[in-house]
Design a protein around this motif. Structure first.
Motif, PDB file in Angstrom:
ATOM      1  N   TYR A 102      16.699  10.904   2.803  1.00  0.00           N
ATOM      2  CA  TYR A 102      16.823  11.476   4.147  1.00  0.00           C
ATOM      3  C   TYR A 102      16.392  12.942   4.201  1.00  0.00           C
ATOM      4  N   HIS A 103      15.896  13.443   3.083  1.00  0.00           N
ATOM      5  CA  HIS A 103      15.432  14.837   3.028  1.00  0.00           C
ATOM      6  C   HIS A 103      14.027  14.881   2.422  1.00  0.00           C
ATOM      7  N   PRO A 104      13.053  14.239   3.068  1.00  0.00           N
ATOM      8  CA  PRO A 104      11.700  14.208   2.506  1.00  0.00           C
ATOM      9  C   PRO A 104      11.045  15.579   2.534  1.00  0.00           C
ATOM     10  N   HIS A 105      10.124  15.781   1.602  1.00  0.00           N
ATOM     11  CA  HIS A 105       9.357  17.021   1.546  1.00  0.00           C
ATOM     12  C   HIS A 105       7.927  16.671   1.166  1.00  0.00           C
ATOM     13  N   VAL A 106       7.077  17.656   1.079  1.00  0.00           N
ATOM     14  CA  VAL A 106       5.649  17.388   0.903  1.00  0.00           C
ATOM     15  C   VAL A 106       5.330  16.728  -0.431  1.00  0.00           C
ATOM     16  N   ASN A 107       6.240  16.809  -1.395  1.00  0.00           N
ATOM     17  CA  ASN A 107       5.984  16.205  -2.693  1.00  0.00           C
ATOM     18  C   ASN A 107       6.832  14.969  -2.955  1.00  0.00           C
ATOM     19  N   SER A 108       7.519  14.461  -1.952  1.00  0.00           N
ATOM     20  CA  SER A 108       8.402  13.316  -2.152  1.00  0.00           C
ATOM     21  C   SER A 108       7.683  12.130  -2.779  1.00  0.00           C
ATOM     22  N   ALA A 109       6.467  11.841  -2.313  1.00  0.00           N
ATOM     23  CA  ALA A 109       5.745  10.670  -2.818  1.00  0.00           C
ATOM     24  C   ALA A 109       5.440  10.777  -4.309  1.00  0.00           C
ATOM     25  N   ASN A 110       5.356  11.992  -4.824  1.00  0.00           N
ATOM     26  CA  ASN A 110       5.054  12.169  -6.245  1.00  0.00           C
ATOM     27  C   ASN A 110       6.246  11.878  -7.141  1.00  0.00           C
TER      28      ASN A 110
ATOM     29  N   THR B 161       0.835  -1.209   0.000  1.00  0.00           N
ATOM     30  CA  THR B 161       0.000   0.000   0.000  1.00  0.00           C
ATOM     31  C   THR B 161       0.865   1.254   0.000  1.00  0.00           C
ATOM     32  N   ARG B 162       1.920   1.247   0.807  1.00  0.00           N
ATOM     33  CA  ARG B 162       2.819   2.416   0.831  1.00  0.00           C
ATOM     34  C   ARG B 162       3.402   2.688  -0.547  1.00  0.00           C
ATOM     35  N   LEU B 163       3.755   1.632  -1.268  1.00  0.00           N
ATOM     36  CA  LEU B 163       4.327   1.825  -2.605  1.00  0.00           C
ATOM     37  C   LEU B 163       3.271   2.287  -3.602  1.00  0.00           C
ATOM     38  N   LEU B 164       2.088   1.687  -3.558  1.00  0.00           N
ATOM     39  CA  LEU B 164       1.038   2.042  -4.513  1.00  0.00           C
ATOM     40  C   LEU B 164       0.590   3.487  -4.362  1.00  0.00           C
ATOM     41  N   ARG B 165       0.750   4.050  -3.197  1.00  0.00           N
ATOM     42  CA  ARG B 165       0.344   5.437  -2.970  1.00  0.00           C
ATOM     43  C   ARG B 165       1.437   6.443  -3.334  1.00  0.00           C
ATOM     44  N   ARG B 166       2.464   5.970  -4.006  1.00  0.00           N
ATOM     45  CA  ARG B 166       3.554   6.850  -4.424  1.00  0.00           C
ATOM     46  C   ARG B 166       3.608   6.895  -5.955  1.00  0.00           C
ATOM     47  N   PRO B 167       3.068   7.934  -6.567  1.00  0.00           N
ATOM     48  CA  PRO B 167       3.214   8.076  -8.019  1.00  0.00           C
ATOM     49  C   PRO B 167       4.676   8.092  -8.455  1.00  0.00           C
ATOM     50  N   GLY B 168       5.576   8.381  -7.532  1.00  0.00           N
ATOM     51  CA  GLY B 168       6.993   8.389  -7.842  1.00  0.00           C
ATOM     52  C   GLY B 168       7.537   7.047  -8.285  1.00  0.00           C
TER      53      GLY B 168
END
Length: 589
Positions: free
Chosen positions: A360-368, A335-342
């Motif tokens: 190690y430097h995540p931001h609000v758009n990291s998952a994209n 689920t964690r992977l499927l929710r990442r368009p990245g």
């Protein structure tokens, strides 16, 4: 300590959050000795600028101050001259993590790279450490002791600098749990307020460590320390050659919440597995680094991804979780992977190479834009394990590959070359599977999990999320009809967006992270009201929101929620061949 070429005297000053250090160098370079702190911490792949915590530094020879020039952000050069030198410096320690240093009146911890200055050119010399602090405190470390009572202040020795920085120290009023695994002494030491269920932890940790030692067949350490700090909601771990540094929420240890307790056991399992895969089976690229700059590698999916696969599988095989609990965890991982368009923009190899600037430097758009080599790496390891089992009719598995790595590399101290894991797969299973593995780690595509799990009598189901707190892993009949394409949190003015998903309704409406939604179609919204308002709308909405304190408006059309939430079903109506195959995988028999 004067007879030792390099010695550190370290005094803990809790109220000031300082470690006061005196480094004695008996034979400094007469042309001007260079000192440096590492730029990064082994096991944590990002530049940390540790020198920023050095609050004062000076040097003396024969009781007289000598010049000390800063030549870089983490380097200093002593003035030329002959004779022993003592360098005095202080390290500010107020980062409650497993990577750097923390100290207050309750206790402290430090990881070597944050505290020990490196004497360039003398890294192969013996290094000694004399530790001092509050009389009623205890000290725990796997660093070999020279003097002082067990768990007391005293002096310690390391054969060379890399060994020195690979033995962190925990101090304070410690809770001690001793146990034996594989006929080797093990110790769990806990610092901080907690209500740990030691009677449960002892047997459970023993089962984890026993299983892993049987899995590998041998170990590179004779004794092992788990150094655990507790806090309100902390979480993290870092592997070392004969110890692990752990940070957990204090409630994780009590067992009152079974999911939280299992999370702690998984953390222990992960870091302990690294005692072989990273510490003994060492990546050549990282081992060759002198820690002064990035050391990019393609292979973190091997060292972190495969370890992340085995951490929970170990709990299953050790009898600490049921098959259903294990598969629930796999569902959450997917689920964690499927929710990442990245996942369609970054491959596993790229995630590994980019660790230094991204993970190690995540931001609000990291998952994209990004994936994690921990997350997708664990799922890729599952695919590799099942493929090896299926194509060899059970004679080979990922277990086989890892034991081969231990025998050919870890047990004899040989470093693992970049890319060698794929070559070993080819030697074990042939070029076809090696080519598929190469594709899994280099391509930006989904993995063949559904087909592989079906061969094990396990159905992979996808559904829509039931709400913001839905992590997947289990069935749910609740499905909101409308999807915003964003995650949010409560704000005094309404609802603040945190993550806005690529191509979702919120992005198409021009909304951005940190926008504060205050009204939908003129009616006030809150974190609790937003989803029901979206569900009731059924068509385009006027959204009023603040951005940078400016009131703005846009049109938003909610969409049906995506099928991005996974859960796995253990099928009962399967034949004996599939049952045996599944049992061999989940039981390790």
């Amino acid at each position: 300590m004067s007879s030792v070429p390099l010695s550190y005297q370290i005094s803990a000053a809790p109220q000031a959050h300082l470690f006061q250090v005196s480094l004695s160098i008996s034979e400094p370079d007469p042309e001007g000795q260079i000192l440096a702190l590492p730029a990064w911490v082994p096991g944590s792949y990002t530049i940390r600028d540790l020198a920023r915590h050095v609050t004062q530094i000076r040097a003396e020879r024969n009781g007289q101050d000598i010049a000390l020039h800063k030549t870089g952000k983490d380097r200093w050069r002593l003035a030329a001259g002959h004779g022993p030198v003592v360098v005095h410096y202080a390290v500010y320690a107020f980062d409650r993590s497993v990577r750097t240093a923390y100290l207050d009146d309750q206790g402290g911890f430090f990881n070597g790279p944050a505290v020990y200055l490196r004497v360039l050119g003398q890294e192969d010399q013996a290094h000694t450490v004399l530790l001092e602090g509050p009389e009623d405190w205890q000290v725990a470390t796997a660093l070999p002791r020279q003097s002082g009572t067990t768990w007391g202040w005293g002096s310690f020795v390391a054969s060379e600098y890399r060994a020195l920085i690979d033995h962190p120290l925990l101090m304070g009023t410690l809770t001690l749990l001793d146990f034996s695994a594989g006929e080797r002494p093990h110790h769990l030491l806990i610092q901080g307020i907690h209500q740990a269920d030691l009677q449960r932890l002892g047997p459970d940790l023993t089962r984890i460590c026993d299983w892993q030692q049987r899995f590998w067949g041998d170990a590179a350490f004779a004794e092992y320390h788990f150094l655990c700090m507790t806090s309100a909601d902390g979480y993290g771990g870092l592997e070392h050659r004969a110890s692990s540094a752990l940070l957990c929420a204090r409630d994780d240890l009590s067992g009152r919440n079974e999911d939280h307790y299992q999370r702690f056991l998984g953390l222990v399992s992960h870091e302990y597995f690294h005692g072989w895969l990273v510490q003994a089976i060492r990546p050549a690229v990282l081992s060759a680094s002198v820690l002064d700059r990035e050391a990019p590698t393609r292979d973190l999916w091997v060292f972190e991804g495969i370890t992340s696969y085995y951490d929970d599988l170990c709990l299953r095989r050790a009898g600490l979780t049921t098959p259903e609990q294990y598969l629930r965890g796999v569902g959450k991982e997917l689920t964690r992977l499927l929710r990442r368009p990245g996942r369609f923009l970054q491959s596993l190899v790229e995630s590994s190479e980019d660790a230094w600037i991204k993970l190690y430097h995540p931001h609000v758009n990291s998952a994209n834009f990004e994936i994690s080599y921990y997350n997708k790496g664990a799922l890729m390891a599952l695919c590799l394990d099942l493929s090896l089992r299926l194509e060899s009719e059970g004679s080979q598995s990922l277990d086989t590959l890892l034991v081969r790595l231990w025998q050919d590399y870890g047990s004899i101290g040989k470093q693992l070359p970049e890319g060698q894991c794929i070559h070993l797969v080819e030697a074990l299973a042939g070029p076809a599977l090696a080519a598929r593995l190469e594709a899994w780690v280099t391509e930006k595509a989904d993995l063949p999990l559904r087909a592989l799990l079906a061969e094990m009598g396990i159905a992979l189901h996808l559904r829509a999320a039931s709400g913001l707190q839905d992590e997947g892993g289990q069935a749910s009949e609740k499905t909101p009809p409308a999807w915003l394409g964003a995650r949010w949190r409560a704000h005094a003015l309404g609802v603040q967006l945190r993550h806005v998903q690529t191509d979702g309704p919120a992005e198409q409406a021009g909304l951005s992270p940190d926008d504060i939604l205050v009204a939908l179609d003129g009616f006030r919204t809150t974190a609790e009201q937003l989803q029901p308002q979206l569900d009731a709308a059924g068509a385009a909405l006027r959204v009023q929101f603040f951005r940078d304190d400016i009131l703005m408006e846009t049109q938003l059309t909610p969409a049906p929620p995506p099928q991005d939430t996974a859960w796995l079903e253990l099928l009962e109506d399967v034949d004996e061949v599939v049952l045996a195959r599944r049992r061999a995988w989940l039981e390790g028999v």
